[in-house]
Scaffold this active site. Sequence first.
Site, PDB file in Angstrom:
ATOM      1  N   HIS A 106       0.801  -1.217  -0.036  1.00 14.96           N
ATOM      2  CA  HIS A 106       0.056  -0.024   0.218  1.00 14.96           C
ATOM      3  C   HIS A 106       0.967   1.158   0.041  1.00 14.96           C
ATOM      4  CE1 HIS A 106      -3.500   2.459   0.436  1.00 14.96           C
ATOM      5  NE2 HIS A 106      -2.757   3.172   1.234  1.00 14.96           N
TER       6      HIS A 106
ATOM      7  N   HIS B 279       3.614  10.849   2.773  1.00 17.72           N
ATOM      8  CA  HIS B 279       3.089  11.748   1.655  1.00 17.72           C
ATOM      9  C   HIS B 279       3.792  13.255   1.709  1.00 17.72           C
ATOM     10  CE1 HIS B 279      -0.293   9.167   0.676  1.00 17.72           C
ATOM     11  NE2 HIS B 279      -0.917   9.246   2.038  1.00 17.72           N
TER      12      HIS B 279
END
Length: 295
Positions: free
Chosen positions: A232, A259
């Site tokens: 993921h 991120h």
Amino acid sequence: MKQTTINHSVELVGIGLHKGVPVKLVLEPLGENQGIVFYRSDLGVNLPLKPENIVDTKMATVLGKDNARISTIEHLLSAVHAYGIDNLKISVDNEEIPIMDGSALTYCMLLDEAGIKELDAPKKVMEIKQAVEIRESDKFVKIEPDSQLSLNFTIDFNHPVIAKQAHHFVFSKTAYKEQVAKARTFGFLQEVNYLRSIGLAKGGSLNNCIVLDENSILNKEGLRCEKEFVCHKILDAMGDLMVLGMPVMGKYTSFSGSHKLNSMLVKAILADAKNYEVLIAADPAKEFALQKAFA
């Protein structure tokens, strides 16, 4: 190779992860050299996918412009990257992309339904020319020259189910659909309870997230694959790299990346023209490799 878009418009309705409200998502074709453009249909605001429009990376990658924001764009963008789509309009009527099952699988099926259409313009590909690295404590993300896109990701969690996982992924559309697209987002029960207490994760459930307590996975069906957690993270990284605006040829390596670090890496790549070259008409060997990857 030619630029691409989708054959026809497609849509779906799902729940936003944090607000927990229904969101209608519509994907529409765009012409050559238009890029990826998000659109808040409820506000009438276009949000082009550009690094300078990334406004938050704490819980997800968030696109923003003026008073409009669209959160959790990374899973959809990951699928768009994998399918080699260069031009696409992405419309939503709320501030989140629907979370669906927490992976990119639904978006792959949606793109399969839409079909891929070639346009009459040469494809642009970013080739990394020298190494770029971002570090934060013991965490890092790095990209360096390579003749293809590969992602090497390692995670290390103080949890008996996850512990330390590593995966080396050499990109092809086929390998993405087999190894990466089905990998779901994950979170810890203690964190979920806290997020809900501050008004977030209202749409989160065992239907769209792997949830772990102190010792185990709460989802009765278990994992979809042995390395679902690290896969993921690779899914997320491919979505975050799509903010560059085109497919990438380079070797991406990460230890406990995020991120935030991916967004910093994208901006660092573009900050120095020596870091990359945009290939408009790739040489035959590189074009063959790209055609094979996106087949």
